[in-house]
Design an enzyme around this catalytic site. Structure first.
Site, PDB file in Angstrom:
ATOM      1  N   ARG A   1       0.846  -1.199   0.000  1.00  0.00           N
ATOM      2  CA  ARG A   1       0.000   0.000   0.000  1.00  0.00           C
ATOM      3  C   ARG A   1       0.879   1.247   0.000  1.00  0.00           C
ATOM      4  NH1 ARG A   1      -1.921   0.830   4.347  1.00  0.00           N
ATOM      5  NH2 ARG A   1      -1.275  -1.022   5.489  1.00  0.00           N
TER       6      ARG A   1
ATOM      7  N   TYR B   1      -1.494  -3.448  -6.807  1.00  0.00           N
ATOM      8  CA  TYR B   1      -1.306  -4.118  -5.515  1.00  0.00           C
ATOM      9  C   TYR B   1      -2.617  -4.200  -4.714  1.00  0.00           C
ATOM     10  CZ  TYR B   1      -0.281  -5.074  -0.732  1.00  0.00           C
ATOM     11  OH  TYR B   1      -0.330  -5.641   0.505  1.00  0.00           O
TER      12      TYR B   1
ATOM     13  N   LYS C   1      -9.792  -2.643   1.525  1.00  0.00           N
ATOM     14  CA  LYS C   1      -9.540  -1.506   2.406  1.00  0.00           C
ATOM     15  C   LYS C   1     -10.319  -0.258   1.960  1.00  0.00           C
ATOM     16  CE  LYS C   1      -6.886  -3.538   5.321  1.00  0.00           C
ATOM     17  NZ  LYS C   1      -6.038  -4.596   4.865  1.00  0.00           N
TER      18      LYS C   1
ATOM     19  N   HIS D   1     -10.621  -2.896  11.222  1.00  0.00           N
ATOM     20  CA  HIS D   1      -9.513  -3.725  10.711  1.00  0.00           C
ATOM     21  C   HIS D   1      -9.271  -4.859  11.712  1.00  0.00           C
ATOM     22  CE1 HIS D   1      -5.035  -3.718   9.189  1.00  0.00           C
ATOM     23  NE2 HIS D   1      -5.770  -4.535   8.478  1.00  0.00           N
TER      24      HIS D   1
ATOM     25  N   SER E   1      -1.473  -3.837  10.176  1.00  0.00           N
ATOM     26  CA  SER E   1      -1.062  -4.607   9.016  1.00  0.00           C
ATOM     27  C   SER E   1       0.204  -5.400   9.314  1.00  0.00           C
ATOM     28  CB  SER E   1      -0.804  -3.663   7.842  1.00  0.00           C
ATOM     29  OG  SER E   1      -1.981  -2.958   7.546  1.00  0.00           O
TER      30      SER E   1
ATOM     31  N   CYS F   1       0.774  -7.725  11.444  1.00  0.00           N
ATOM     32  CA  CYS F   1       1.056  -7.911  12.874  1.00  0.00           C
ATOM     33  C   CYS F   1       0.337  -9.123  13.457  1.00  0.00           C
ATOM     34  CB  CYS F   1       0.701  -6.653  13.647  1.00  0.00           C
ATOM     35  SG  CYS F   1       1.875  -5.323  13.347  1.00  0.00           S
TER      36      CYS F   1
ATOM     37  N   THR G   1      -4.004 -12.709  10.403  1.00  0.00           N
ATOM     38  CA  THR G   1      -4.255 -13.949   9.660  1.00  0.00           C
ATOM     39  C   THR G   1      -3.840 -15.156  10.490  1.00  0.00           C
ATOM     40  OG1 THR G   1      -3.926 -12.746   7.605  1.00  0.00           O
ATOM     41  CG2 THR G   1      -3.828 -15.151   7.476  1.00  0.00           C
TER      42      THR G   1
ATOM     43  N   ASP H   1      -9.343 -10.056   8.444  1.00  0.00           N
ATOM     44  CA  ASP H   1      -8.864  -8.688   8.158  1.00  0.00           C
ATOM     45  C   ASP H   1      -9.892  -7.599   8.442  1.00  0.00           C
ATOM     46  OD1 ASP H   1      -6.548  -7.212   7.179  1.00  0.00           O
ATOM     47  OD2 ASP H   1      -7.738  -6.717   5.406  1.00  0.00           O
TER      48      ASP H   1
ATOM     49  N   ARG I   1       2.476 -11.993  -0.868  1.00  0.00           N
ATOM     50  CA  ARG I   1       1.186 -12.433  -0.314  1.00  0.00           C
ATOM     51  C   ARG I   1       0.593 -13.600  -1.087  1.00  0.00           C
ATOM     52  NH1 ARG I   1      -1.596  -8.807   3.678  1.00  0.00           N
ATOM     53  NH2 ARG I   1       0.038  -7.326   4.191  1.00  0.00           N
TER      54      ARG I   1
ATOM     55  N   GLY J   1       0.491 -20.677  17.863  1.00  0.00           N
ATOM     56  CA  GLY J   1      -0.437 -21.595  18.537  1.00  0.00           C
ATOM     57  C   GLY J   1      -0.495 -21.384  20.043  1.00  0.00           C
ATOM     58  N   ASP J   2       0.603 -20.905  20.624  1.00  0.00           N
ATOM     59  CA  ASP J   2       0.602 -20.681  22.073  1.00  0.00           C
ATOM     60  C   ASP J   2      -0.177 -19.429  22.472  1.00  0.00           C
ATOM     61  OD1 ASP J   2       1.978 -22.892  23.235  1.00  0.00           O
ATOM     62  OD2 ASP J   2       3.809 -22.185  22.244  1.00  0.00           O
TER      63      ASP J   2
HETATM   64  P1  GTP Z   1      -2.419  -7.774   7.128  1.00  0.00           P
HETATM   65  O1  GTP Z   1      -2.873  -8.804   6.157  1.00  0.00           O
HETATM   66  O2  GTP Z   1      -1.321  -6.900   6.576  1.00  0.00           O
HETATM   67  O3  GTP Z   1      -3.518  -6.937   7.688  1.00  0.00           O
HETATM   68  O4  GTP Z   1      -1.627  -8.522   8.297  1.00  0.00           O
HETATM   69  P2  GTP Z   1      -2.002  -9.539   9.462  1.00  0.00           P
HETATM   70  O5  GTP Z   1      -2.274  -8.769  10.698  1.00  0.00           O
HETATM   71  O6  GTP Z   1      -3.012 -10.510   9.008  1.00  0.00           O
HETATM   72  O7  GTP Z   1      -0.593 -10.276   9.718  1.00  0.00           O
HETATM   73  P3  GTP Z   1      -0.145 -11.794   9.591  1.00  0.00           P
HETATM   74  O8  GTP Z   1      -0.938 -12.721  10.448  1.00  0.00           O
HETATM   75  O9  GTP Z   1      -0.042 -12.116   8.162  1.00  0.00           O
HETATM   76  O10 GTP Z   1       1.317 -11.752  10.251  1.00  0.00           O
HETATM   77  C1  GTP Z   1       2.358 -10.978   9.753  1.00  0.00           C
HETATM   78  C2  GTP Z   1       3.681 -11.499  10.215  1.00  0.00           C
HETATM   79  O11 GTP Z   1       3.723 -11.624  11.648  1.00  0.00           O
HETATM   80  C3  GTP Z   1       3.999 -12.872   9.646  1.00  0.00           C
HETATM   81  O12 GTP Z   1       5.320 -12.891   9.161  1.00  0.00           O
HETATM   82  C4  GTP Z   1       3.839 -13.801  10.822  1.00  0.00           C
HETATM   83  O13 GTP Z   1       4.654 -14.940  10.735  1.00  0.00           O
HETATM   84  C5  GTP Z   1       4.163 -12.910  12.039  1.00  0.00           C
HETATM   85  N1  GTP Z   1       3.422 -13.338  13.257  1.00  0.00           N
HETATM   86  C6  GTP Z   1       2.091 -13.594  13.350  1.00  0.00           C
HETATM   87  N2  GTP Z   1       1.744 -14.003  14.592  1.00  0.00           N
HETATM   88  C7  GTP Z   1       2.885 -13.997  15.318  1.00  0.00           C
HETATM   89  C8  GTP Z   1       3.177 -14.325  16.682  1.00  0.00           C
HETATM   90  O14 GTP Z   1       2.333 -14.698  17.476  1.00  0.00           O
HETATM   91  N3  GTP Z   1       4.483 -14.196  17.081  1.00  0.00           N
HETATM   92  C9  GTP Z   1       5.450 -13.777  16.217  1.00  0.00           C
HETATM   93  N4  GTP Z   1       6.687 -13.689  16.672  1.00  0.00           N
HETATM   94  N5  GTP Z   1       5.211 -13.468  14.921  1.00  0.00           N
HETATM   95  C10 GTP Z   1       3.948 -13.572  14.473  1.00  0.00           C
HETATM   96  C1  SPV Z   2      -2.977  -4.616   5.063  1.00  0.00           C
HETATM   97  O1  SPV Z   2      -2.029  -3.942   4.597  1.00  0.00           O
HETATM   98  O2  SPV Z   2      -3.483  -4.377   6.170  1.00  0.00           O
HETATM   99  C2  SPV Z   2      -3.513  -5.766   4.305  1.00  0.00           C
HETATM  100  C3  SPV Z   2      -3.091  -5.944   2.930  1.00  0.00           C
HETATM  101  O3  SPV Z   2      -4.339  -6.503   4.823  1.00  0.00           O
HETATM  102  S1  SPV Z   2      -3.942  -4.848   1.864  1.00  0.00           S
HETATM  103  O4  SPV Z   2      -5.137  -5.515   1.383  1.00  0.00           O
HETATM  104  O5  SPV Z   2      -3.037  -4.567   0.775  1.00  0.00           O
HETATM  105  O6  SPV Z   2      -4.309  -3.669   2.580  1.00  0.00           O
HETATM  106 MN    MN Z   3      -5.032  -5.711   6.747  1.00  0.00          MN
END
Ligand code: GTP
Ligand code: SPV
Ligand code: MN
Length: 590
Positions: free
Chosen positions: A73, A201, A210, A230, A252, A254, A257, A277, A374, A499-500
């Protein structure tokens, strides 16, 4: 006699001048044909839009490489065009709608020449849901057309539903010539219209996501008394089979997913996915907050996704039921014709090219997969999908979680004292910036409710809206904050995460069900470690204690930074939250 929809499409075609106009019906056959066109005819930088991946190991999967300047973005090129700047607020780039349109008309004149204009009729939300919205997006690239089939309920039925009405959400998208200097993502809330040019993108181009479901929908929510957030939505099943639904806002990249598909390490607990999301939340006549996920797909971060971190997602990506599954800007294992990214299980392949197509080896010193590479995959491919996913009413939310990526200070989990204190908790959230957006300074930035880049109006009003929603709820969800990312002196994560994280979620639902007590601190209620299941964790007790410790004197910088952020909103900032901050400040200075 043509319908308002047909007239609108004609008018956009007059400006953009495509070679042909194709109305999508949403069928699998059609999606296969569009992918075929993307493999044989369409090009970016002289490369095809799609290449087929190994269909034995990754069924129905295709690879896409975007323009190298177009991988995330672009917040600096994203505008919300209310008639006045004050309504957009300091949290948005603003341009007057007339000026924005003048600019875009110039850039869009003939921008689809020689290309196909795909007309994509789609629903955000279940068609039978009172909260769903009928939308139409125009695009000139196959990648966006088939991505929208995965991410939304796309089909001709929506055209019937719109019928003769003028009341549908409009999106005009063209990749233009991918020139970053001619790239804009402009929102017109008064017209339910998004106009995006120059980027292919996800967040810039899949306009139902979004752009509509957060930026425009948040404006509708303010007007109509609901929330567009979000947030991930999950149901957590306990060993007795009781399911508690929670929604969690994490910025984002963080962890949403990953949370959405969490594979529990505690026996008897199971997480069911509603969304990863976006959450639309309405107040029901029963006085509770009910949430739906308006999407039908995951557009998730590839790096870090693996059997050991997120086995349910790997299974989902390999399921190949709903067509297609897409990988964008990952690396490629040339021997096996499979996608590859940092963190994926197994031995490192010998013959890798990176996301830009260059020969790659670890010694190269770069990443093979772009950090924001992605996957795009249907929720219907996922075995963790909640049985309530297609329930038009949604699910009742018992807890709301706010989080961020913070290597220091912020505890593993904190419960707010009440709704107002919880809104303050969400409003003062900060997070390390990530690769999900281009051009952000490294370090912590304030990201209230994870909505800084997505709130389509003045965040001062947004905070007030949150406070008002609380007043209308007879049975408000409890509000918590979490942080999976605290690091030790060596920069390693203290908490194992993934998972924890169920251990933290269990404590949260135990609090919701009044099963355990909590310890009061100035920033909220933290767990007594004896009430959190930590068995089998290989973490010294003193480190665990550090994760839930609050020394308010350490919070001065955090509170100063928060105060500076809040000040931007001037008179729009709610006094209730000012009081909450003043109280914490006095604790910190005592
Ligand atoms: P957007 O799609 O951008 O909105 O992101 P999201 O919040 O869905 O993030 P996503 O779950 O894809 O995680 C982003 C990154 O954080 C990945 O590289 C994960 O491996 C890492 N991550 C997710 N959960 C954890 C966690 O509990 N601990 C750690 N250390 N890393 C994590
Ligand atoms: C984010 O950036 O928070 C995403 C990916 O979930 S996008 O759909 O590009 O915004
Ligand atoms: Mn997002």
């Amino acid at each position: 006699m043509s319908t308002p929809l047909e007239k609108w499409v004609e008018k956009q075609a007059e400006l953009t001048k495509p070679k042909r106009i194709y109305w999508c019906n949403g069928s699998e056959k059609e999606a296969r044909e569009i992918v075929e066109i993307g493999m044989r005819e369409e090009k970016i930088n002289a490369e095809p839009i799609f290449t087929e991946l190994n269909q034995k190991t990754w069924p129905n999967a295709y690879y896409h490489r975007s323009h190298p300047t177009d991988v995330a973005r672009t917040e600096q090129l994203t505008f919300v065009c209310h008639p006045d700047k004050e309504t957009a607020g300091p949290n948005n780039n603003w341009m007057h709608p007339d000026e924005a349109k003048r600019k875009l008309i110039k850039l869009s004149d003939g921008c689809m020449k020689g290309r196909t204009m795909y007309v994509l009729p789609y629903m955000m939300g279940h068609p039978d849901s009172p909260y769903s919205k009928a939308c139409v997006q125009l695009t000139d690239v196959s990648y966006v057309a088939v991505s929208m089939r995965v991410m939304t309920r796309l089909g001709s039925d929506v055209i019937k539903k719109i019928g003769n009405s003028e009341n549908f959400v409009k999106g005009l998208h063209s990749v233009g010539d991918f020139d970053p200097n001619k790239r804009f993502i402009m929102h017109f809330p008064d017209e339910s219209f998004v106009w995006s040019i120059g980027s292919g993108y996800g967040g810039n181009a899949l306009l139902g996501k979004k752009c509509f479901s957060l930026r425009l929908a948040s404006c509708l929510g303010l007007k109509e008394g609901w929330l567009a957030e979000h947030m991930v939505i999950v149901g957590i099943e306990d060993p007795q089979g009781k399911i508690t639904y929670i929604a969690a806002a994490l910025p984002s990249a963080c962890g949403k997913t990953n949370l959405a598909m969490l594979q529990s390490t505690l026996p008897g607990y199971k997480v069911w996915t509603i969304g990863d999301d976006i959450a639309w939340m309405n107040i029901d006549p029963d006085g509770r907050l009910w949430a739906i996920n308006p999407e039908t797909g995951y557009f998730g971060v590839a790096p870090g996704t693996a059997l050991k971190t997120n086995p349910n997602m790997i299974k989902t990506l390999k399921a190949g039921k709903f067509f297609p599954t897409l990988f964008t800007n990952t690396g490629l294992d040339l021997d096996k014709n499979e996608p590859w990214w940092e963190g994926l299980d197994g031995d490192m392949p010998e013959n890798i090219i990176d996301w830009q197509g260059k020969k790659w080896a670890p010694e190269t010193g770069t990443k093979a997969a772009h950090p924001n590479s992605r996957f795009t995959v249907s929720v219907y491919n996922s075995a963790t999908l909640s049985k309530e996913f297609d329930n038009p009413k949604g699910v009742p939310i018992s807890a709301i979680i706010f989080g961020g990526k913070r290597t220091q200070l912020i505890p593993l989990v904190v419960e707010s004292f009440n709704w107002q204190n919880g809104v303050f908790m969400g409003a003062r959230m900060g997070s390390e910036t990530t690769a999900a957006a281009i051009g952000l300074k490294a370090g912590v930035r304030r990201d209230p409710m994870s909505m800084l880049p997505f709130c389509g109006y003045n965040m001062g009003d947004y905070f007030k809206h949150w406070l008002n929603i609380g007043k209308k709820l007879k049975n408000p969800p409890k509000i918590f904050s979490v942080n999976w990312f605290r690091c030790d002196e060596n920069g390693s994560f203290i908490w194992p995460g993934f998972g924890d994280n169920i251990r933290v979620l269990k404590w949260i639902i135990d609090r919701v069900n009044n099963k355990v007590k909590a310890i009061s601190t100035p920033v909220g209620l933290v767990p007594d470690l004896d009430d959190m299941n930590t068995s089998g964790l290989n973490i010294p007790r003193e480190n665990l204690e550090k994760l839930v410790e609050v020394k308010i004197s350490d919070w001065k910088n955090e509170l100063d930074d928060t105060e500076k952020f809040f000040k931007q909103f001037g008179k729009k900032f709610p006094p209730e939250l000012e009081n909450e901050l003043a109280e914490l400040n006095s604790d910190a200075n005592r």
